[in-house]
Motif scaffolding. Sequence first.
Motif, mmCIF file in Angstrom:
data_model
loop_
_atom_site.group_PDB
_atom_site.id
_atom_site.type_symbol
_atom_site.label_atom_id
_atom_site.label_comp_id
_atom_site.label_asym_id
_atom_site.label_seq_id
_atom_site.Cartn_x
_atom_site.Cartn_y
_atom_site.Cartn_z
ATOM 1 N N VAL A 90 0.836 -1.198 0.000
ATOM 2 C CA VAL A 90 0.000 0.000 0.000
ATOM 3 C C VAL A 90 0.871 1.249 0.000
ATOM 4 C CG1 VAL A 90 -1.702 1.316 1.319
ATOM 5 C CG2 VAL A 90 -1.909 -1.170 1.142
ATOM 6 N N ASN A 91 1.863 1.262 0.857
ATOM 7 C CA ASN A 91 2.739 2.432 0.946
ATOM 8 C C ASN A 91 3.442 2.704 -0.380
ATOM 9 O OD1 ASN A 91 2.057 2.641 3.635
ATOM 10 N ND2 ASN A 91 3.887 1.585 4.362
ATOM 11 N N LEU A 92 3.873 1.648 -1.029
ATOM 12 C CA LEU A 92 4.617 1.791 -2.276
ATOM 13 C C LEU A 92 3.742 2.352 -3.393
ATOM 14 C CD1 LEU A 92 7.169 1.218 -3.979
ATOM 15 C CD2 LEU A 92 6.202 -1.050 -4.425
ATOM 16 N N VAL A 93 2.611 1.704 -3.631
ATOM 17 C CA VAL A 93 1.762 2.110 -4.750
ATOM 18 C C VAL A 93 1.109 3.463 -4.465
ATOM 19 C CG1 VAL A 93 -0.164 1.436 -6.224
ATOM 20 C CG2 VAL A 93 1.384 -0.310 -5.331
ATOM 21 N N SER A 94 0.672 3.680 -3.220
ATOM 22 C CA SER A 94 0.053 4.974 -2.895
ATOM 23 C C SER A 94 1.066 6.113 -3.034
ATOM 24 C CB SER A 94 -0.532 4.946 -1.477
ATOM 25 O OG SER A 94 0.482 4.757 -0.509
ATOM 26 N N TYR A 95 2.322 5.822 -2.781
ATOM 27 C CA TYR A 95 3.348 6.846 -2.972
ATOM 28 C C TYR A 95 3.431 7.254 -4.446
ATOM 29 C CZ TYR A 95 7.934 9.054 -3.340
ATOM 30 O OH TYR A 95 8.958 9.923 -3.609
ATOM 31 N N GLY A 96 3.496 6.261 -5.332
ATOM 32 C CA GLY A 96 3.565 6.580 -6.757
ATOM 33 C C GLY A 96 2.353 7.352 -7.236
ATOM 34 N N LEU A 97 1.165 6.917 -6.794
ATOM 35 C CA LEU A 97 -0.054 7.615 -7.208
ATOM 36 C C LEU A 97 -0.134 9.005 -6.588
ATOM 37 C CD1 LEU A 97 -2.642 4.688 -6.988
ATOM 38 C CD2 LEU A 97 -1.609 5.668 -9.046
#
Length: 761
Positions: A90-97
């Motif tokens: 979650v942290n990874l993908v939400s960071y990119g978005l």
Amino acid sequence: MTEKYDPDAEKAYTDEKQIGETIDLVEEEEPENSKVEAVRLAIPLTDDPSMPVITFRFWVLSFIFSAIGAVIMQYYYFRATTGTYSIYFVNLVSYGLGVLMARYLPTRSVTIGSYSLSLNPGPFNIKEHALIGIAVSTAANSAYAIDILAATDLMLHYRIGAAGSLILILTTQCLGYGMAGSLRKYLVYPAEMVWWSNLVQIVFYNALHGTEKFGKQKMVRGWSYMQFFWIVAGITFVYEFLPQFLGPLFLYFDWVCWINPFNRDVWALFGSLEGGGALSFSFDWTAIGGSTLYYPFYSQMAYYGGVIFNYWIILPILWLTNSMSIRDFPLVLTSHLFHKDGTPFNVVPVLNPDYSLNETLYEEGEPAVMTPMYALAFMVGFIGLAACVSHIICFHGRDLIKTWRSVANDKDTDIHVKMMSIYPEVPQIWYAIFYIIMLALSIFVCEEYKLQLPWWGVILAAAIGWIMSLPICAMQAITGFSPGLNIITELICGYMLPGKPLANMTFKCYGYMAMYQCQNFLQDLKLGVYMKIPPRSMFIAQFWGTVVGGILNYYTMLVIIDVHRAYLDGTDQDPNGLWTGVSTQIYWGSALIYGALGPRRMFSSDGPYGFVFWGFLIGFILPVIQWGLSKKYPSVQWEKFNVTVITIGMSAYVGGYVNGVLFSVICVFIFGFYLFRYRKAWWTKYTFILAVALDTGAAFTGLILFLFFSGGISPSIQVAAPSWWANYVTPDGDNGPYLDVDRCGASGNWTSGLSGYGISS
């Protein structure tokens, strides 16, 4: 206000103690640093109060990932092995978005009444990012009330309506919220309350946002923190398709069973499916988990010591001596009830229309009995709960009381709590009003939807949650492990309302979940302190995630039950061993023992299971003995032999599926002992980010498999794994020589499947 971390101060601290031994109450030389070594290593002392937190990006991204997480975790609830919806994913993908949204969204504001919100308040910041993760963490679970709804649907063929189901889920999830607000001063603010799983998250947030040393740190081959993460996570993602989909043999690698695959003794001791799983391997990272790399060494050794002691030593002794007629049962580890001859016990024919027990019909038939290992699990649970209270009092009582008094008087305040003083606190009245509303709705749903639990029963369940939250949550914060209240709550209700399984399930859900959710909320509140997130923003985010998660849990449950009902209720067996409904079966089994049949009938002093209540006395006494020994032999750290944590390991696989133990122990020794003790610099540099990468890669595999291979989007797009020797079925469509998932003949057929393979019985 921004406070910079002084690297010279860090060097003043010695590295002699293990990570779990870092809670040191001795006065620090430098008061502007944490008392806990692991906290000093993981958490920078910086803050920027100007960062916006509750933003448009927060609302959008937290909803998306909360919805996905709630669906995924509900999916795992019904599976044989419980995976995780990694918060690091979650942290990874939400960071990119979040970065993309900050780059392309317009800066205009949206106004609703008097509330105005900018679509793009500036760069995507670390606090905003952490708050998204906190909201998702409250949503990405299977709500405990699902146990009630699934059990009544699968076992009683009774489905509670949508309105009642959603109120039940919401109240059980939120009752502990008000408790957490009241206890935060004692279980969040003291430095000794570490809440270990938060540390690795903080390292990941700082690595993503390139703060302080995390942005400049170079890994092997000159990779940055995030390059290292991407490479490890990518490799793990590809690899995990093997054990999770292509070859489940590697999930249950019971190599001992291959020596004699149709020997029932071998299956009982070495098989992972309902057997002891001794010496079994699992090549699936979800069965091992990143926590084995950084949780306190002494806690993990106590936990896995309990697993090995119970399933690799006690179980074989019982089996080989046929104690309590253990060989008469078709399964070794199961929550199902049986008759004395080993045939399954079916409670439905002896229930009244209101699902209470018809004692006349029951007495006319054969009594129900449980397997010896299941009976032992109740005793172990009683030991663990009593030992939790006794251990906290004996080994931490004086120090905690001293610390709590200091915190209450705003003395000796932890540096991270000092830094939070600039933000408005959540008034205690907010939590009080919230708690009263949830309690009133709890009483309403129990009375209106005929769950057999009277209003005073709901109040008593909530009171038990209050009383036990302090010692249990303190144990979790200090060691990383804690017992549950499920056993004690179902026992009390069984004596109080005998013959009422629905009341027992509901009472347990409210009593246990009040404490459990309080524990989860406290952990998130501690993360908020570490990340310097304003308390009122935390209040909003936690409630938001809970509501979204509960709604999605419910509708996902309906879909899964409708598609896989035969596997989940036990009328048929999934040939791949993936859809088992073991969690529901355990919950329902307990409801039958404590609710329908009642503890007086099952645990009478002159009956076969009267010994279980000795667990309370044993649990209280053992820590006292350890405490006495610590006074006589102070050179031995007796408190590290934590009885509660040992019993948690002993009851970890009550429904079967003992897998991943051996590799987990190996990881604990390598990282928690050798690397931490002898390669401290390497451990500090790599451990947290490695754990994040492994968990994220494995979780992302599970997500893809659920959505696109297991019918998560639509049952019409399910994809079957290819037939080969590691997937139980040979290319010609026949079963392989070992019959079942664990290659150990666990289907109960000990003679067939041999022809054509050159194997004889």
